[in-house]
Motif scaffolding. Structure first.
Motif, PDB file in Angstrom:
ATOM      1  N   SER A   4      -1.890  30.566 -28.309  1.00  0.00           N
ATOM      2  CA  SER A   4      -2.636  29.568 -27.535  1.00  0.00           C
ATOM      3  C   SER A   4      -1.727  28.734 -26.649  1.00  0.00           C
ATOM      4  O   SER A   4      -2.207  27.953 -25.834  1.00  0.00           O
ATOM      5  CB  SER A   4      -3.404  28.658 -28.482  1.00  0.00           C
ATOM      6  OG  SER A   4      -2.490  27.965 -29.320  1.00  0.00           O
ATOM      7  N   GLY A   5      -0.412  28.860 -26.811  1.00  0.00           N
ATOM      8  CA  GLY A   5       0.520  28.139 -25.959  1.00  0.00           C
ATOM      9  C   GLY A   5       0.676  26.675 -26.314  1.00  0.00           C
ATOM     10  O   GLY A   5       1.157  25.896 -25.509  1.00  0.00           O
ATOM     11  N   GLU A   6       0.266  26.281 -27.523  1.00  0.00           N
ATOM     12  CA  GLU A   6       0.387  24.895 -27.953  1.00  0.00           C
ATOM     13  C   GLU A   6       1.860  24.561 -28.199  1.00  0.00           C
ATOM     14  O   GLU A   6       2.655  25.420 -28.573  1.00  0.00           O
ATOM     15  CB  GLU A   6      -0.408  24.661 -29.240  1.00  0.00           C
ATOM     16  CG  GLU A   6      -1.899  24.804 -29.070  1.00  0.00           C
ATOM     17  CD  GLU A   6      -2.488  23.720 -28.193  1.00  0.00           C
ATOM     18  OE1 GLU A   6      -2.056  22.560 -28.278  1.00  0.00           O
ATOM     19  OE2 GLU A   6      -3.389  24.047 -27.409  1.00  0.00           O
ATOM     20  N   PRO A   7       2.265  23.304 -28.011  1.00  0.00           N
ATOM     21  CA  PRO A   7       3.641  22.912 -28.295  1.00  0.00           C
ATOM     22  C   PRO A   7       3.938  23.084 -29.783  1.00  0.00           C
ATOM     23  O   PRO A   7       3.050  22.984 -30.617  1.00  0.00           O
ATOM     24  CB  PRO A   7       3.682  21.433 -27.923  1.00  0.00           C
ATOM     25  CG  PRO A   7       2.399  21.093 -27.304  1.00  0.00           C
ATOM     26  CD  PRO A   7       1.454  22.218 -27.520  1.00  0.00           C
ATOM     27  N   CYS A   8       5.207  23.353 -30.084  1.00  0.00           N
ATOM     28  CA  CYS A   8       5.609  23.494 -31.487  1.00  0.00           C
ATOM     29  C   CYS A   8       7.055  23.031 -31.655  1.00  0.00           C
ATOM     30  O   CYS A   8       7.772  22.841 -30.694  1.00  0.00           O
ATOM     31  CB  CYS A   8       5.439  24.934 -31.960  1.00  0.00           C
ATOM     32  SG  CYS A   8       6.430  26.127 -31.056  1.00  0.00           S
ATOM     33  N   ASP A   9       7.457  22.851 -32.898  1.00  0.00           N
ATOM     34  CA  ASP A   9       8.810  22.409 -33.232  1.00  0.00           C
ATOM     35  C   ASP A   9       9.684  23.641 -33.435  1.00  0.00           C
ATOM     36  O   ASP A   9       9.481  24.400 -34.378  1.00  0.00           O
ATOM     37  CB  ASP A   9       8.757  21.573 -34.518  1.00  0.00           C
ATOM     38  CG  ASP A   9      10.124  21.054 -34.938  1.00  0.00           C
ATOM     39  OD1 ASP A   9      11.093  21.213 -34.149  1.00  0.00           O
ATOM     40  OD2 ASP A   9      10.226  20.509 -36.038  1.00  0.00           O
ATOM     41  N   ASP A  10      10.640  23.851 -32.551  1.00  0.00           N
ATOM     42  CA  ASP A  10      11.500  25.039 -32.660  1.00  0.00           C
ATOM     43  C   ASP A  10      12.765  24.777 -33.466  1.00  0.00           C
ATOM     44  O   ASP A  10      13.615  25.649 -33.578  1.00  0.00           O
ATOM     45  CB  ASP A  10      11.853  25.593 -31.274  1.00  0.00           C
ATOM     46  CG  ASP A  10      12.630  24.620 -30.427  1.00  0.00           C
ATOM     47  OD1 ASP A  10      12.961  23.524 -30.904  1.00  0.00           O
ATOM     48  OD2 ASP A  10      12.909  24.950 -29.262  1.00  0.00           O
ATOM     49  N   GLY A  11      12.907  23.593 -34.038  1.00  0.00           N
ATOM     50  CA  GLY A  11      14.017  23.300 -34.931  1.00  0.00           C
ATOM     51  C   GLY A  11      15.277  22.840 -34.236  1.00  0.00           C
ATOM     52  O   GLY A  11      16.281  22.579 -34.886  1.00  0.00           O
ATOM     53  N   ARG A  12      15.274  22.716 -32.928  1.00  0.00           N
ATOM     54  CA  ARG A  12      16.460  22.259 -32.218  1.00  0.00           C
ATOM     55  C   ARG A  12      16.664  20.756 -32.449  1.00  0.00           C
ATOM     56  O   ARG A  12      15.718  20.008 -32.563  1.00  0.00           O
ATOM     57  CB  ARG A  12      16.338  22.492 -30.725  1.00  0.00           C
ATOM     58  CG  ARG A  12      16.371  23.949 -30.366  1.00  0.00           C
ATOM     59  CD  ARG A  12      16.367  24.095 -28.886  1.00  0.00           C
ATOM     60  NE  ARG A  12      15.310  25.065 -28.564  1.00  0.00           N
ATOM     61  CZ  ARG A  12      15.009  25.420 -27.343  1.00  0.00           C
ATOM     62  NH1 ARG A  12      15.616  24.893 -26.320  1.00  0.00           N
ATOM     63  NH2 ARG A  12      14.071  26.302 -27.132  1.00  0.00           N
ATOM     64  N   GLY A  13      17.906  20.340 -32.521  1.00  0.00           N
ATOM     65  CA  GLY A  13      18.234  18.928 -32.643  1.00  0.00           C
ATOM     66  C   GLY A  13      18.163  18.400 -34.061  1.00  0.00           C
ATOM     67  O   GLY A  13      18.233  17.205 -34.276  1.00  0.00           O
ATOM     68  N   LYS A  14      18.015  19.285 -35.043  1.00  0.00           N
ATOM     69  CA  LYS A  14      17.971  18.843 -36.438  1.00  0.00           C
ATOM     70  C   LYS A  14      19.284  19.172 -37.108  1.00  0.00           C
ATOM     71  O   LYS A  14      19.863  20.228 -36.913  1.00  0.00           O
ATOM     72  CB  LYS A  14      16.852  19.559 -37.194  1.00  0.00           C
ATOM     73  CG  LYS A  14      15.479  19.188 -36.707  1.00  0.00           C
ATOM     74  CD  LYS A  14      14.435  19.892 -37.516  1.00  0.00           C
ATOM     75  CE  LYS A  14      13.051  19.539 -37.019  1.00  0.00           C
ATOM     76  NZ  LYS A  14      12.018  20.283 -37.749  1.00  0.00           N
ATOM     77  N   GLU A  15      19.769  18.230 -37.894  1.00  0.00           N
ATOM     78  CA  GLU A  15      20.983  18.472 -38.670  1.00  0.00           C
ATOM     79  C   GLU A  15      20.585  18.860 -40.085  1.00  0.00           C
ATOM     80  O   GLU A  15      19.806  18.183 -40.721  1.00  0.00           O
ATOM     81  CB  GLU A  15      21.844  17.219 -38.709  1.00  0.00           C
ATOM     82  CG  GLU A  15      22.410  16.856 -37.351  1.00  0.00           C
ATOM     83  CD  GLU A  15      23.294  15.647 -37.433  1.00  0.00           C
ATOM     84  OE1 GLU A  15      23.861  15.384 -38.505  1.00  0.00           O
ATOM     85  OE2 GLU A  15      23.426  14.971 -36.415  1.00  0.00           O
ATOM     86  N   ASN A  16      21.110  19.983 -40.559  1.00  0.00           N
ATOM     87  CA  ASN A  16      20.803  20.432 -41.928  1.00  0.00           C
ATOM     88  C   ASN A  16      22.012  20.334 -42.790  1.00  0.00           C
ATOM     89  O   ASN A  16      23.085  20.528 -42.531  1.00  0.00           O
ATOM     90  CB  ASN A  16      20.280  21.859 -41.920  1.00  0.00           C
ATOM     91  CG  ASN A  16      18.914  21.927 -41.281  1.00  0.00           C
ATOM     92  OD1 ASN A  16      18.230  20.929 -41.161  1.00  0.00           O
ATOM     93  ND2 ASN A  16      18.534  23.119 -40.876  1.00  0.00           N
TER      94      ASN A  16
END
Length: 67
Positions: free
Chosen positions: A55-67
């Motif tokens: 559907s092309g909805e925005p999502c969280d691709d995990g960039r910018g997170k510190e693990n």
């Protein structure tokens, strides 16, 4: 059975709105509001890999997170 509850946020003014169930996505400032927090991306961010069912909805691709 309880319905899903989502929080939507306006990207322009920051207003939030609580939505229950499968109601339509709200609009604010003449644009579609996005889920806050965003769901995790489940398909690759590559035009050749996009499926017709996306559907092309925005999502969280995990960039910018510190693990």
């Amino acid at each position: 059975m309880s319905e899903n509850k989502y929080i939507y946020r306006c990207g322009k003014c920051g207003r939030t709105e609580n939505i229950e169930g499968d109601k339509i996505t709200p609009y604010c400032c003449e644009q579609i509001m996005v889920k806050d927090p965003l769901d995790q991306c489940t398909i690759p961010d590559n035009p050749e890999m996009t499926r017709n069912s996306d559907s092309g909805e925005p999502c969280d691709d995990g960039r910018g997170k510190e693990n």
